[in-house]
Design a protein around this motif. Structure first.
Motif, PDB file in Angstrom:
ATOM      1  N   UNK A 204       1.108  -1.246   0.121  1.00  0.00           N
ATOM      2  CA  UNK A 204       0.190  -0.265  -0.215  1.00  0.00           C
ATOM      3  C   UNK A 204       0.759   0.521  -0.173  1.00  0.00           C
ATOM      4  N   UNK A 205       1.890   0.822   0.766  1.00  0.00           N
ATOM      5  CA  UNK A 205       2.673   2.721   1.079  1.00  0.00           C
ATOM      6  C   UNK A 205       3.700   2.754  -0.347  1.00  0.00           C
ATOM      7  N   UNK A 206       3.660   1.467  -0.870  1.00  0.00           N
ATOM      8  CA  UNK A 206       4.492   1.729  -2.984  1.00  0.00           C
ATOM      9  C   UNK A 206       3.429   2.296  -3.921  1.00  0.00           C
ATOM     10  N   UNK A 207       2.517   1.506  -3.565  1.00  0.00           N
ATOM     11  CA  UNK A 207       1.384   2.127  -4.018  1.00  0.00           C
ATOM     12  C   UNK A 207       1.437   4.147  -4.257  1.00  0.00           C
ATOM     13  N   UNK A 208       0.604   4.124  -2.789  1.00  0.00           N
ATOM     14  CA  UNK A 208       0.606   5.804  -2.408  1.00  0.00           C
ATOM     15  C   UNK A 208       2.015   6.496  -3.062  1.00  0.00           C
ATOM     16  N   UNK A 209       3.260   5.422  -2.792  1.00  0.00           N
ATOM     17  CA  UNK A 209       4.399   6.483  -3.172  1.00  0.00           C
ATOM     18  C   UNK A 209       4.189   6.340  -4.265  1.00  0.00           C
ATOM     19  N   UNK A 210       3.899   5.572  -5.690  1.00  0.00           N
ATOM     20  CA  UNK A 210       4.575   5.638  -6.914  1.00  0.00           C
ATOM     21  C   UNK A 210       2.983   6.765  -7.496  1.00  0.00           C
ATOM     22  N   UNK A 211       2.039   6.780  -6.535  1.00  0.00           N
ATOM     23  CA  UNK A 211       1.039   8.023  -7.440  1.00  0.00           C
ATOM     24  C   UNK A 211       1.930   9.349  -7.013  1.00  0.00           C
ATOM     25  N   UNK A 212       2.882   9.560  -6.089  1.00  0.00           N
ATOM     26  CA  UNK A 212       2.795  10.933  -5.868  1.00  0.00           C
ATOM     27  C   UNK A 212       4.619  11.172  -7.162  1.00  0.00           C
ATOM     28  N   UNK A 213       4.628  10.261  -7.598  1.00  0.00           N
ATOM     29  CA  UNK A 213       6.514  10.268  -8.181  1.00  0.00           C
ATOM     30  C   UNK A 213       5.435  10.161  -9.737  1.00  0.00           C
ATOM     31  N   UNK A 214       4.618   9.789  -9.943  1.00  0.00           N
ATOM     32  CA  UNK A 214       3.728  10.295 -10.956  1.00  0.00           C
ATOM     33  C   UNK A 214       3.132  12.214 -11.356  1.00  0.00           C
ATOM     34  N   UNK A 215       2.899  11.948  -9.961  1.00  0.00           N
ATOM     35  CA  UNK A 215       2.181  13.819 -10.134  1.00  0.00           C
ATOM     36  C   UNK A 215       3.184  14.105 -10.285  1.00  0.00           C
ATOM     37  N   UNK A 239      -2.064 -12.184  -1.359  1.00  0.00           N
ATOM     38  CA  UNK A 239      -3.496 -12.887  -1.879  1.00  0.00           C
ATOM     39  C   UNK A 239      -3.928 -10.693  -1.475  1.00  0.00           C
ATOM     40  N   UNK A 240      -3.213 -10.035  -2.722  1.00  0.00           N
ATOM     41  CA  UNK A 240      -4.053  -8.793  -2.087  1.00  0.00           C
ATOM     42  C   UNK A 240      -4.275  -7.836  -3.606  1.00  0.00           C
ATOM     43  N   UNK A 241      -5.597  -6.629  -2.312  1.00  0.00           N
ATOM     44  CA  UNK A 241      -6.484  -6.128  -3.104  1.00  0.00           C
ATOM     45  C   UNK A 241      -5.945  -5.629  -3.643  1.00  0.00           C
ATOM     46  N   UNK A 242      -4.919  -4.978  -3.048  1.00  0.00           N
ATOM     47  CA  UNK A 242      -3.888  -3.582  -3.973  1.00  0.00           C
ATOM     48  C   UNK A 242      -3.586  -3.878  -5.420  1.00  0.00           C
ATOM     49  N   UNK A 243      -3.416  -5.765  -5.934  1.00  0.00           N
ATOM     50  CA  UNK A 243      -2.405  -5.977  -7.274  1.00  0.00           C
ATOM     51  C   UNK A 243      -3.382  -5.338  -8.255  1.00  0.00           C
ATOM     52  N   UNK A 244      -4.138  -5.375  -8.406  1.00  0.00           N
ATOM     53  CA  UNK A 244      -5.678  -4.940  -9.705  1.00  0.00           C
ATOM     54  C   UNK A 244      -5.287  -3.287  -9.917  1.00  0.00           C
ATOM     55  N   UNK A 245      -5.248  -2.396  -7.986  1.00  0.00           N
ATOM     56  CA  UNK A 245      -4.985  -1.108  -8.416  1.00  0.00           C
ATOM     57  C   UNK A 245      -3.731  -1.117  -9.144  1.00  0.00           C
ATOM     58  N   UNK A 246      -2.666  -1.833  -9.027  1.00  0.00           N
ATOM     59  CA  UNK A 246      -1.534  -1.336  -9.134  1.00  0.00           C
ATOM     60  C   UNK A 246      -1.034  -1.190 -11.028  1.00  0.00           C
ATOM     61  N   UNK A 247      -1.911  -2.598 -11.394  1.00  0.00           N
ATOM     62  CA  UNK A 247      -1.963  -2.851 -12.795  1.00  0.00           C
ATOM     63  C   UNK A 247      -2.272  -1.583 -12.924  1.00  0.00           C
ATOM     64  N   UNK A 248      -3.817  -0.914 -13.085  1.00  0.00           N
ATOM     65  CA  UNK A 248      -4.080  -0.020 -13.422  1.00  0.00           C
ATOM     66  C   UNK A 248      -3.530   0.688 -13.166  1.00  0.00           C
ATOM     67  N   UNK A 249      -2.907   1.587 -11.955  1.00  0.00           N
ATOM     68  CA  UNK A 249      -2.106   2.556 -12.259  1.00  0.00           C
ATOM     69  C   UNK A 249      -0.882   2.779 -12.874  1.00  0.00           C
ATOM     70  N   UNK A 250      -0.603   1.670 -13.350  1.00  0.00           N
ATOM     71  CA  UNK A 250       0.779   1.376 -14.499  1.00  0.00           C
ATOM     72  C   UNK A 250       0.105   1.174 -15.432  1.00  0.00           C
ATOM     73  N   UNK A 251      -1.073   1.223 -15.740  1.00  0.00           N
ATOM     74  CA  UNK A 251      -2.065   0.828 -17.531  1.00  0.00           C
ATOM     75  C   UNK A 251      -1.970   2.709 -17.816  1.00  0.00           C
ATOM     76  N   UNK A 252      -2.754   3.234 -17.117  1.00  0.00           N
ATOM     77  CA  UNK A 252      -3.035   4.897 -16.062  1.00  0.00           C
ATOM     78  C   UNK A 252      -1.584   5.048 -17.173  1.00  0.00           C
ATOM     79  N   UNK A 253      -0.138   4.682 -16.461  1.00  0.00           N
ATOM     80  CA  UNK A 253       0.973   5.547 -16.760  1.00  0.00           C
ATOM     81  C   UNK A 253       1.050   5.390 -17.966  1.00  0.00           C
TER      82      UNK A 253
END
Length: 785
Positions: A204-215, A239-253
């Motif tokens: 989760x911390x990595x996902x939020x940090x990735x967003x910050x770098x993107x911003x 088994x993390x619910x964040x996996x799909x979100x990470x793929x989605x944000x990477x796809x958005x990038x």
């Protein structure tokens, strides 16, 4: 950076076990059990009693913990004000216990609740205060964990507000602290479930940090950070619910970088994972972005099913999000999804389907305006809806609670999802029943628009409907008549259009600069009317504006020959074609009895409308059976109690519009006692009118900024729902004298003409005495002509 975090960064050998502190952070068993049963609300009074007893007994630690649990339970059940109150008490008890850990835990609860209420500045103040208090906690892993949470929440708030550089600093530390905690647990055999939960927190911390770098525009580092999160999930078997979100944000990038191959690969993975575990938000985002991808790569037919999937997810949420903050956050920019499918259908030459989704967009947008502030259902419907919404809300709380609970497993998650699906189905069955018994009520509870062909059947043979949709870089226009439909588009950016509308409105008030208004008016005529002229066969125009076009006085648009549009056509308006089915149902014979409110006493002579009293009396001359209430008698009490008994309502009063909160826009009447006299839009919905027309000859006082017209749509829609088929409103602060003259002409012509023709004749007549559009063009008829 090193200085900022020095107090918290410790070598692992200094870290000690923190079982006591950590256990205090976990959800209490009572809350967990109540959430599981959907009985959160029921235990709040018990928790409050226990906390109060502990407080009276000076058991400050116990009182703080119990108040904090009550705060969390109230937040999960949507009782946000109670959650704030309990959070404050938890902090107060923590102070008395001289426990910095207790105080910080209370702050973490408070900041989440304040964020949901939209009070982000307060939440940030509390978190910054928490960082100072946390320095008093003894060194150890508990301190590190508390710091990780504080900096994580602060970093997320900086992300929300667009302060990406600050977000990077705080989220980087939060990640370090989470990794430090994970390393300690692994070295000291912290237990499989706890280790996995901490692994998930690191992801989760990595996902939020990735967003910050993107911003901040560091796309390369953002991609690496997202990939680190995905690699950690893979290597740990998580088994993390964040996996799909990470793929989605990477796809958005990758989509933003126009790397369509990698964007498609990641977004398809995200969508597949989200559908497997029914993550509505990721389904919506990934589907929408896939739609954008296929449309941008000239594959509109492939884009359509993905946009449909995104819209189905958007529309399934409706108003079951408990707070205004959650609702506005979820639906922010969702109109772009509707714009996407409209453009995809147009790209595939399907005008009719594009029109249908244009109507869906309007329906969805109005549900967002309504939110949960307006009570629409009555009697048995109201009780049933509340019960069903409470159940769905509790189950959503249960899903949310899982995020706070380290020990929830996949089986619990699957069971909770099945229970939520079942509750959602029960709510949908309820909507189907409402639809059978009260179609208009159903339209304000769910997306229920008309499609093109039923809308055409409702059009009178001599009416041409012009329905607009403002997109980012073009204006879309359907020219609809009973037996045919045409489509045209005008290439013009939304910002440029808004600038031209603003110029027109400003020039209306500059009475000495006729040429400036003429140039502006003729420019908008060329953009908005001229493309439709070859297709118009009707003798009357029904205008369906969109977005900033709600502020345009179409009646004052001027042809190259110098004729105003009102001189060529009677004009009336609706906020959507779907409304015709309800306005036609409410159409009644004219009637002779009007309830007239004129020049209320607002306690300020600056607001005195001298001619409004003459205007009110003039209505009574034309319709002798009318009742006229002036000054102190023109009260909200009279308006609400007497309005159901009259055929027409006429308000010669001030009005106040609120672009930020359309449901709080109001007519300003005389107050009595503690009542301020403001007849708000959300109260108008509750009226039971049997009128043929409402006239708001209102001198508006708050319509300054041009937004998207929600405040104007809300007011007219409220009166239609309350029972009238037609409303006359004003677009700007009207001249008192000209209003009197125009209304006198209007009511005299109304005796022998349709409302639209009577208003046209009145405007043309006043034009002779007051040529400038400022004096006559503000008046518009919405609803039945």
């Amino acid at each position: 950076m090193k200085t900022l975090f020095f107090g918290f960064l410790l070598p692992l050998f200094l870290l000690t076990a923190y079982a006591a502190g950590e256990s205090a952070q976990r959800p209490g068993s009572a809350t967990k059990e109540a959430v599981a049963k959907g009985e959160v609300r029921e235990i709040l009074s018990q928790m409050e009693a226990e906390a109060l007893a502990a407080e009276k007994g000076n058991r400050w630690n116990e009182a703080s913990n119990t108040y904090r649990e009550a705060s969390r339970a109230a937040r999960l059940s949507g009782q946000l004000q109670k959650a704030v109150s309990y959070g404050n008490k938890a902090f107060e008890m923590g102070e008395k216990a001289k426990g910095p850990g207790l105080q910080v835990q209370a702050i973490l609860q408070l900041s989440q609740t304040l964020g949901r209420l939209g009070q982000h500045e307060k939440a940030r103040e509390w978190l910054e205060k928490g960082i100072e208090i946390a320095k008093l906690i003894p060194l150890g892993l508990y301190k590190e964990n508390i710091a990780a949470n504080l900096y994580g929440q602060l970093g997320s708030d900086f992300l929300r507000s667009g302060e990406a550089q600050k977000a990077l600093e705080y989220l980087s530390y939060s990640l370090q602290a989470q990794e430090s905690k994970l390393s300690f647990l692994k070295r000291n055999r912290g237990g499989k479930q706890r280790i996995q939960a901490t692994e998930d927190q690191v992801v989760g911390a990595l996902e939020r940090l990735g967003k910050a770098y993107y911003q901040v525009g560091n796309v390369e580092e953002a991609a690496k950070t997202y990939q680190r999160g995905l690699l950690r999930i893979k290597e740990s078997g998580l088994k993390s619910r964040l996996e799909g979100q990470l793929y989605q944000e990477l796809g958005q990038l990758y989509l933003g970088q126009r790397d369509y191959t990698r964007a498609e690969e990641n977004l398809q993975k995200a969508l597949g994972m989200a559908e497997n575990i029914q993550q509505a938000q990721i389904i919506e985002r990934a589907s929408d972005q896939l739609g954008d991808l296929y449309r941008k790569t000239q594959r509109p037919a492939e884009a359509i099913p993905y946009y449909k999937k995104a819209i189905a997810s958007i529309e399934s949420i409706r108003s079951l999000l408990e707070s205004e903050e959650l609702r506005s956050a979820f639906f922010e920019n969702k109109m772009q999804t509707y714009a996407g499918i409209i453009l995809a259908y147009l790209g595939d030459n399907q005008w009719e389907e594009a029109f249908n989704y244009n109507e869906r967009a309007r329906s969805r947008a109005f549900l967002d305006i309504l939110g949960s502030k307006v009570q629409l259902a009555h009697g048995a419907f109201l009780e049933e809806e509340r019960a069903l919404q409470a159940k769905v809300g509790a189950l959503r709380a249960k899903m949310e609670a899982k995020e706070d609970n380290e020990n929830e497993g996949a089986a619990d998650d699957g069971r909770a999802r099945r229970e939520l699906d079942s509750a959602q189905k029960a709510y949908n069955d309820f909507l189907a029943k409402v639809r059978r018994e009260n179609k208009e009520l159903a339209s304000l509870m769910n997306v229920e628009p008309l499609t093109l062909k039923p809308a055409q059947e409702l059009l009178d043979p001599e009416v041409t409907m012009l329905e607009y949709f403002v997109e980012r870089d073009q204006i879309l226009l359907w020219i609809v008549e009973r037996d045919r439909v045409q489509f045209v588009r005008t290439r013009l950016g939304r910002n440029d259009l808004a600038s031209k509308v603003k110029t027109l409105r400003e020039s209306v008030f500059q009475l000495g600069e006729k040429e400036k208004f003429k140039a502006s008016s003729q420019e908008l005529y060329k953009l908005l009317i001229e493309p439709a002229l070859p297709h118009i066969r009707g003798k009357e125009l029904l205008i369906i504006p969109h977005d900033v076009l709600h502020y345009v006085p179409y009646q004052a648009l001027q042809s190259p020959q110098g004729k105003y549009l009102i001189q060529d056509y009677p004009i009336y308006y609706l906020s959507s074609a779907s409304l015709m089915q309800f306005t036609k149902e409410k159409k009644r014979a004219g009637g002779e009895r009007a309830l007239v409110m004129g020049n209320p006493n607002l306690g300020d002579e600056a607001g005195n409308l001298r001619f409004a009293e003459r205007e009110a009396k003039e209505v009574a001359i034309v319709y002798p059976l009318s009742a006229v209430y002036l000054r102190a008698e023109a009260s909200k009490t009279h308006a609400m109690s007497l309005s159901p008994k009259y055929d027409m309502l006429h308000f010669a009063v001030h009005a106040e519009f609120n672009e930020e909160d359309p449901m709080s826009s109001a007519l300003l009447l005389t107050g009595e006692g503690k009542d301020d006299g403001r007849l708000r839009v959300d109260e108008i919905f509750s009226l039971d009118l049997k009128t043929n027309m409402v006239v708001l000859s209102a001198c508006e006082t708050g319509l300054g900024n041009l937004s998207n017209g929600d405040e104007m749509v809300g007011l007219t829609r409220a009166f239609i729902y309350a029972g009238t088929p037609s409303i006359v409103t004003t677009l700007w602060k009207v001249n008192d004298r000209a209003s009197y003259e125009l209304m006198r002409e209007f009511y005299q012509h109304l005796k022998g003409s349709k409302k639209s023709e009577a208003l046209r004749q009145a405007q043309i007549k006043v034009m002779e005495q007051f040529p400038e559009p400022f004096y006559w063009a503000a008046y518009e008829l919405t609803g039945e002509p």
